[in-house]
Write a protein that holds these residues in place. Structure first.
Motif, mmCIF file in Angstrom:
data_model
loop_
_atom_site.group_PDB
_atom_site.id
_atom_site.type_symbol
_atom_site.label_atom_id
_atom_site.label_comp_id
_atom_site.label_asym_id
_atom_site.label_seq_id
_atom_site.Cartn_x
_atom_site.Cartn_y
_atom_site.Cartn_z
ATOM 1 N N TYR A 1 0.845 -1.197 0.000
ATOM 2 C CA TYR A 1 0.000 0.000 0.000
ATOM 3 C C TYR A 1 0.881 1.248 0.000
ATOM 4 C CZ TYR A 1 -3.228 3.548 1.769
ATOM 5 O OH TYR A 1 -3.950 4.698 1.940
ATOM 6 N N PRO B 1 -11.203 0.104 0.689
ATOM 7 C CA PRO B 1 -11.545 -1.130 1.422
ATOM 8 C C PRO B 1 -10.566 -2.285 1.162
ATOM 9 C CG PRO B 1 -13.535 -0.163 0.490
ATOM 10 C CD PRO B 1 -12.376 0.646 -0.044
ATOM 11 N N VAL C 1 -7.422 -2.151 1.468
ATOM 12 C CA VAL C 1 -6.379 -2.140 2.497
ATOM 13 C C VAL C 1 -6.780 -3.138 3.591
ATOM 14 C CG1 VAL C 1 -5.269 -0.722 4.278
ATOM 15 C CG2 VAL C 1 -5.612 0.211 1.992
ATOM 16 N N ALA C 2 -8.032 -3.065 4.025
ATOM 17 C CA ALA C 2 -8.512 -4.007 5.049
ATOM 18 C C ALA C 2 -8.556 -5.435 4.502
ATOM 19 C CB ALA C 2 -9.892 -3.581 5.536
ATOM 20 N N TYR C 3 -8.925 -5.577 3.232
ATOM 21 C CA TYR C 3 -9.018 -6.909 2.598
ATOM 22 C C TYR C 3 -7.664 -7.632 2.686
ATOM 23 C CZ TYR C 3 -9.771 -10.408 -1.100
ATOM 24 O OH TYR C 3 -9.861 -11.575 -1.810
ATOM 25 N N GLN D 1 -5.090 -6.704 4.582
ATOM 26 C CA GLN D 1 -4.620 -6.744 5.961
ATOM 27 C C GLN D 1 -5.181 -7.972 6.677
ATOM 28 O OE1 GLN D 1 -5.615 -2.948 7.608
ATOM 29 N NE2 GLN D 1 -3.471 -2.507 8.074
ATOM 30 N N HIS D 2 -6.441 -8.233 6.426
ATOM 31 C CA HIS D 2 -7.143 -9.360 7.018
ATOM 32 C C HIS D 2 -6.424 -10.676 6.794
ATOM 33 C CE1 HIS D 2 -11.221 -8.157 8.320
ATOM 34 N NE2 HIS D 2 -11.090 -9.313 8.931
#
Ligand code: AP5
Length: 216
Positions: A110, A179, A181-183, A185-186
């Motif tokens: 990112y 969104p 970034v969270a995908y 990161q998860h």
């Protein structure tokens, strides 16, 4: 070599870094923006379908993009995905596609940068439309204004690098692409880098997070 997703807002420097890594490490850059512009210049059906979305700074529909990327993916070197995926649906499709080809899941980097810097970069960008090579009139200027250092051809400004279209592209990024970034990161596949630094410093950090900095 592992496939890598370069994730970041318009103007974050994804294309600039992808070109450097492609030259030095034999990655293959797949830029959905460059591919779409090629389709548009050749007047293909896909190019015609994409044109209006691109002009308005909106995203081209997922199904068109996923089909295009599927056609580009060959079983060769590691791929740097530049400007793709841009929605959760595209990210899920990429995971499925890579899995079906027996490739591991892609990692993501990112490019962290503020909105004002993105605007400044896009407003001063000049591109070689034949090779996709990018310059900036202040931060990364060609030796002669308006001329590519490598092939001597003319540089142009992209027609979506206008203030009102830039604003739209930034809004679209925040709503539809952030969104991811969270995908990533998860599933513990995300590294974040400071993309506000000068080009060579960003390259340095990028090589480090990708584990490619030995001997460089
Ligand atoms: P696309 O072509 O992908 O544009 P983008 O994401 O908006 O990204 P950019 O190419 O603008 O930025 P970049 O991060 O590569 O920055 P660059 O290295 O050039 O997409 C265009 C359109 O196509 C979209 O709006 C959409 O309609 C459609 N599209 C594409 N993919 C799609 C998808 N997956 N789904 C749906 N629709 C899609 O750098 C920018 C400037 O900054 C340059 O001038 C550069 O010289 C300078 N610069 C770079 N790094 C630095 C640095 N470290 N310091 C100072 N200046 C720097």
């Amino acid at each position: 070599m592992r496939d890598i997703v370069l994730l970041g807002g318009p103007g974050a420097g994804k294309g600039t870094q992808a070109q450097i890594l492609q030259k030095q490490f034999g990655f293959r850059q797949i830029s959905t923006g460059d591919l779409l512009r090629e389709h548009r210049n050749h007047g293909t059906e896909l190019g015609k379908a994409a044109e209006g979305f691109m002009k308005r700074g909106e995203l081209v529909p997922d199904e068109l993009i996923i089909k295009m990327v599927e056609g580009e993916l060959r079983d060769d070197a590691g791929v740097l995905f530049d400007g793709f995926p841009r929605t959760v649906a595209q990210a899920e499709a990429l995971d499925a596609l890579l899995e079906s080809r027996g490739r591991g899941m892609a990692g993501a980097v990112y490019f962290q940068i503020d909105r004002a810097s993105l605007e400044e970069r896009l407003l001063g960008r000049w591109t070689n439309p034949r090779t996709g090579r990018v310059y900036h009139e202040t931060f990364n200027p060609p030796k002669v204004a308006g001329i590519d250092d490598e092939d001597g051809g003319p540089l142009v400004q992209r027609d979506d690098d206008k203030p009102e279209t830039i604003k739209k592209r930034l809004d679209v990024f925040e709503a539809q692409t952030m969104p991811l970034v969270a995908y990533y990161q998860h599933s513990e596949r995300l590294a974040a880098i400071d993309a506000t630094r000068p080009v060579d410093e960003v390259t340095h950090v990028l090589l480090h997070v990708l584990g490619l900095d030995h001997g460089h």
